[in-house]
Structures are given as structure tokens and as C-alpha cells.
Design a protein around this motif. Structure first.
Motif, PDB file in Angstrom:
ATOM      1  N   LEU A 201       0.829  -1.201   0.000  1.00 46.03           N
ATOM      2  CA  LEU A 201       0.000   0.000   0.000  1.00 46.03           C
ATOM      3  C   LEU A 201       0.867   1.257   0.000  1.00 46.03           C
ATOM      4  O   LEU A 201       1.598   1.520   0.956  1.00 46.03           O
ATOM      5  N   ASP A 275       4.063  -9.087   6.992  1.00 49.42           N
ATOM      6  CA  ASP A 275       3.680  -8.307   8.157  1.00 49.42           C
ATOM      7  C   ASP A 275       3.531  -6.821   7.831  1.00 49.42           C
ATOM      8  O   ASP A 275       2.626  -6.152   8.327  1.00 49.42           O
ATOM      9  N   GLN A 276       4.406  -6.292   6.968  1.00 49.97           N
ATOM     10  CA  GLN A 276       4.482  -4.860   6.746  1.00 49.97           C
ATOM     11  C   GLN A 276       3.754  -4.360   5.503  1.00 49.97           C
ATOM     12  O   GLN A 276       3.269  -3.232   5.488  1.00 49.97           O
ATOM     13  N   PRO A 278       0.810  -4.844   4.109  1.00 48.69           N
ATOM     14  CA  PRO A 278      -0.569  -4.331   4.203  1.00 48.69           C
ATOM     15  C   PRO A 278      -0.681  -2.963   4.865  1.00 48.69           C
ATOM     16  O   PRO A 278      -1.738  -2.322   4.783  1.00 48.69           O
ATOM     17  N   ASN A 279       0.374  -2.512   5.548  1.00 48.11           N
ATOM     18  CA  ASN A 279       0.350  -1.199   6.198  1.00 48.11           C
ATOM     19  C   ASN A 279       0.703  -0.117   5.187  1.00 48.11           C
ATOM     20  O   ASN A 279       1.609  -0.299   4.370  1.00 48.11           O
ATOM     21  N   PRO A 280       0.031   1.026   5.213  1.00 46.19           N
ATOM     22  CA  PRO A 280       0.360   2.101   4.273  1.00 46.19           C
ATOM     23  C   PRO A 280       1.799   2.583   4.450  1.00 46.19           C
ATOM     24  O   PRO A 280       2.269   2.758   5.583  1.00 46.19           O
ATOM     25  N   HIS A 281       2.490   2.761   3.352  1.00 41.96           N
ATOM     26  CA  HIS A 281       3.844   3.305   3.346  1.00 41.96           C
ATOM     27  C   HIS A 281       3.911   4.442   2.319  1.00 41.96           C
ATOM     28  O   HIS A 281       3.185   4.428   1.324  1.00 41.96           O
ATOM     29  N   LEU A 287       9.061   0.916   2.907  1.00 43.02           N
ATOM     30  CA  LEU A 287       8.699  -0.483   3.141  1.00 43.02           C
ATOM     31  C   LEU A 287       9.941  -1.346   3.265  1.00 43.02           C
ATOM     32  O   LEU A 287      10.021  -2.205   4.156  1.00 43.02           O
ATOM     33  N   ASP A 290      11.499  -0.842   6.629  1.00 43.66           N
ATOM     34  CA  ASP A 290      10.693  -1.508   7.658  1.00 43.66           C
ATOM     35  C   ASP A 290      10.932  -3.014   7.644  1.00 43.66           C
ATOM     36  O   ASP A 290      10.969  -3.661   8.702  1.00 43.66           O
ATOM     37  N   THR A 294      12.384  -5.284  10.616  1.00 41.98           N
ATOM     38  CA  THR A 294      11.484  -6.300  11.158  1.00 41.98           C
ATOM     39  C   THR A 294      12.066  -7.703  11.083  1.00 41.98           C
ATOM     40  O   THR A 294      11.686  -8.576  11.876  1.00 41.98           O
TER      41      THR A 294
END
Length: 418
Positions: A201, A275-276, A278-281, A287, A290, A294
Motif C-alpha cells: 500500500l 507483516d508490513q 498491508p500497512n500504508p507506506h 517499506l 521496515d 522487522t
């Protein structure tokens, strides 16, 4: 047993333009790692020839049912060998056996006998084609004149309905352990492809569409299309991480190889992406950073009575197999932790050079420092080609400090080797 906590770093802020420029360099490095049409043809030809030869051997009693690829070529995370004297690529093959093979090789000497039969068959193939052969604990390696290597491992189908991807679960013989161990190459490919299909995202950017892979079923399963597997965002991330690992650890020498295995870091990066993503970046760069942060939290660390740690990373497709098993010495664990820090800082160094508009020379030098001379040459050539194009068009270029390409001599960094 506990899950490691995420290491929060003080992170610099970079502009969207710097992120875009960085991924242009990533593309240049990744494309330099992709096989040429000639090399792809050689891989395909050798793969099919080896598979056809094995499928016709009589010593396996008709129990050999399929030859298929797995590993980095199959996933689209292929990088050239760390040893720059080798120009070839490596391919991993599975010789898949019917479940009835468990009865034929079920005695205490069965694992060793299966590996010996595979070794004998491939020795005949090697002698017929002028190749060299090397036997390992779980596979046999064919070495081709052009620098390519093919690792062939026998796997007996052993479906397990109680686990995810269990329909493709198998058993691989281990010479040292004198036993069959849990494995699932086809299930792992499904796991990776499912995660790679997750759309990251980036609300501030236009949505990107990444290719989905398609694998046909056959006695000798064709290699997946290079375009289908190499152009996915997760594959790019894994390639960058593996390139950095290869350079920082250097070619293996001596008795101890501290380099974390490809399947270990690929699994960590894939789980971190799952894990990361789906989170907005704000950008792919954010990303990627991250994901790097992670990765150390994607496995479990068990504190032992002696004060040491035992790491556990269950294979997503074969949970009884611990992909972190080889990491369970203090020196390997320390090397991994230091390497993750270096990966993060070396990416930041490149971004700082881009953000400061320091010019081609400095950017290429930062790439060489973090990813090695081979990657630096790819970036230099890409930047020079762009510079020539912008010069002809009369447009300004973000690299203002250097007017000509500069060859960067980079010392090999064996930070973790002997």
C-alpha cells in the motif's frame, strides 16, 4: 520461548525523489543479476536434459515421478554467486519420488542408499557430458563448464494433512543423520508466491501491478517465466538483501562459514513483507527499511540455561524443519545481528548521497561500499546511460557533481569471513 522485540532505530527522513532514485539503482543492480537470454537457454537446456536422464534410470524402480525446480531461480530471487570468478548461475532441482519409496528406503541404510543411487546416476550423466560431480549430505551437485551449478536433491512424497501446504510435504535423506527429514519445496514456493502477491500500500503513489506466476504441471515441470517471477516487489527486496549479504560476508573460505543461508534470510524477508506490506507506506523505500528492521523479529529466541540463545524459524511449509538450525552458535548469531545493522546503514549511506546530490562518483562509491564492485558497475552504467540521455534532451540531471563515469575500485569486505 519468546519472540524478539523489534529494534527501533532513529531513522533519517528522505524525500520521495530520493526514494524513486534509489529504486532506480536497485533495478539496475537487480537486472545485472538476471541471466541473459543465452544463460536462461543454458539453464533451461541443462535442467531438461538432467531431468530427462534421471527420469529414464532403472535403478529407482519406477518410483521417480517428477523433476522440478525450486529455490531462487524458481522464486525469482536469483543472484550471481558471491565468487566473482564464476559467471554462471546456480539452479536447484528436486527429484521427486512416489510415497512407495518410503518402503523401499525405509531401513536404517535407506537414506544413504538413496543418495548413493542418485550420485551413481548423476556420475554417469557427468561422465557423458564432461561435467564434475560433488556429493553433499542431502544433495548432489553438477558443475558445468560455463560456471553453472545444479544441486539435485531426492525428496519422497509424504503428505501431511495436518499442516498448511501439507499436501506437498516430503522427506529428504540426510547422510549425516542417517534419517529422512521433513521438507516441502513445492509448499515453500506456494507460501512465497502467496506473500509476493500481496499488494503493498502506497497511498501517495499510483497503484502498481505485479506479475502473478503460473506453473504448469508435467513430468519435468518447466521453469517459470523469468518475467513472471523476477519483476515482483518482494523478489527485488530479497535480491537486494542477498546481494548485500554476499558482499559483506564474501566468498566462503576456511573452516567456518558465517554467512546466513539464503532460505533463512529469504524466509525472514518474506515474513516481514507479509507483516508490513498491508500497512500504508509512503514509498517502496520506506517499506524496504521496515522489512530490514522487522527481519530480526520474525524468528523465536529461546534463552538457554548457559545464557546462550537457541533460534527457531519453522519452515512455513514444513514446521518440523528449523530453518535457523545452522544459526545456533554465538558467533553466527552475532555476525547476523551485525550484518543487519550494516545493511540498514549502507542503504542509508546511498540515500544520503542521493539526497545531497553529491554526484555519480559518490553514489557509485556508496553502492560499491555496501554491495560490491559488481553492483557498483551496474549502477555506474545505468547512471551514465541516463546522464547521456538527459544531456541530449537538454534536461537537468539529479547527479550534478560528476560529469563522467568513474570506475570505483572497492576492497572486498570479509567482515564475517575467516
Amino acid at each position: 520461548m519468546r519472540r524478539d522485540l523489534l529494534n527501533i532505530r532513529q531513522r533519517r527522513s528522505f524525500s520521495d525523489g530520493s526514494s524513486t532514485r534509489f529504486f532506480a539503482l536497485v533495478d539496475a543492480m537487480a537486472h545485472q543479476q538476471m541471466p541473459t537470454i543465452t544463460q536462461l537457454d543454458a539453464l533451461q537446456s541443462s535442467y531438461e536434459s538432467t531431468g530427462k536422464f534421471l527420469s529414464e534410470r532403472e535403478e529407482f524402480g519406477g518410483l521417480l515421478t517428477q523433476i522440478h525446480s525450486h529455490g531462487s531461480r524458481h522464486l525469482g530471487t536469483l543472484v550471481k554467486p558471491a565468487d566473482e570468478s564464476r559467471d554462471g548461475f546456480d539452479i536447484d532441482l528436486i527429484a521427486r519420488f512416489d510415497p512407495r519409496a518410503s518402503e523401499r528406503y525405509g531401513d536404517p541404510n535407506g537414506p544413504s542408499r538413496l543418495l548413493s543411487q542418485l550420485n551413481k546416476a548423476l556420475a554417469d550423466y557427468a561422465n557423458a557430458h564432461g561435467l564434475t560431480l560433488q556429493r553433499h549430505d542431502r544433495c548432489v551437485t553438477l558443475r558445468y563448464a560455463g560456471g553453472m551449478c545444479a544441486d539435485i536433491a531426492p525428496v519422497i512424497d509424504n503428505p501431511m494433512v495436518s499442516i498448511v501446504y501439507g499436501e506437498t510435504h516430503g522427506l529428504i535423506p540426510d547422510k549425516v543423520l542417517c534419517s529422512f527429514e521433513s521438507t516441502n519445496p513445492r509448499g515453500y514456493s506456494k507460501f512465497f508466491n502467496e506473500v509476493a502477491s500481496i499488494a503493498a500500500l502506497f497511498p501517495a503513489m499510483e497503484a502498481a501491478t505485479f506479475a502473478a506466476d503460473s506453473v504448469r504441471k508435467a513430468e519435468i515441470v518447466p521453469l517459470p517465466s523469468a518475467r513472471d517471477v523476477f519483476d515482483r516487489l518482494l523478489c527485488r527486496f530479497v535480491q537486494v538483501i542477498k546481494l548485500h549479504r554476499n558482499f559483506k560476508f564474501g566468498p566462503h573460505s576456511g573452516d567456518v562459514d558465517l554467512k546466513p543461508s539464503s532460505v533463512f534470510i529469504t524466509t525472514l524477508a518474506t515474513l516481514a513483507y507479509k507483516d508490513q506490506a498491508p500497512n500504508p507506506h509512503n514509498s517502496p523505500l520506506e517499506l524496504l527499511l521496515d522489512i530490514v528492521e522487522t527481519m530480526p523479529s520474525m524468528f523465536y529466541r529461546e534463552r538457554l540455561a548457559a545464557g546462550n540463545e537457541e533460534w527457531h524459524l519453522p519452515n512455513p511449509a514444513a514446521p518440523r524443519s528449523n530453518l535457523a538450525g545452522e544459526m545456533n552458535t554465538p558467533v553466527r548469531q552475532e555476525a547476523f545481528t551485525r550484518w543487519i545493522d550494516l545493511l540498514f546503514s549502507d542503504i542509508e549511506a546511498i540515500l544520503i548521497a542521493i539526497e545531497a546530490r553529491e554526484g555519480m562518483h559518490e553514489v557509485v562509491a556508496c553502492v560499491a561500499q555496501g554491495f560490491g564492485p559488481r553492483s557498483a558497475r551496474a549502477v555506474r552504467d545505468a547512471l551514465f546511460a541516463e546522464q547521456q540521455s538527459t544531456r541530449l534532451s537538454g534536461k537537468a540531471n539529479f547527479l550534478t557533481a560528476a560529469a563522467t563515469p568513474v570506475a570505483v575500485a572497492s576492497r572486498q569486505h570479509n567482515f564475517f569471513g575467516s
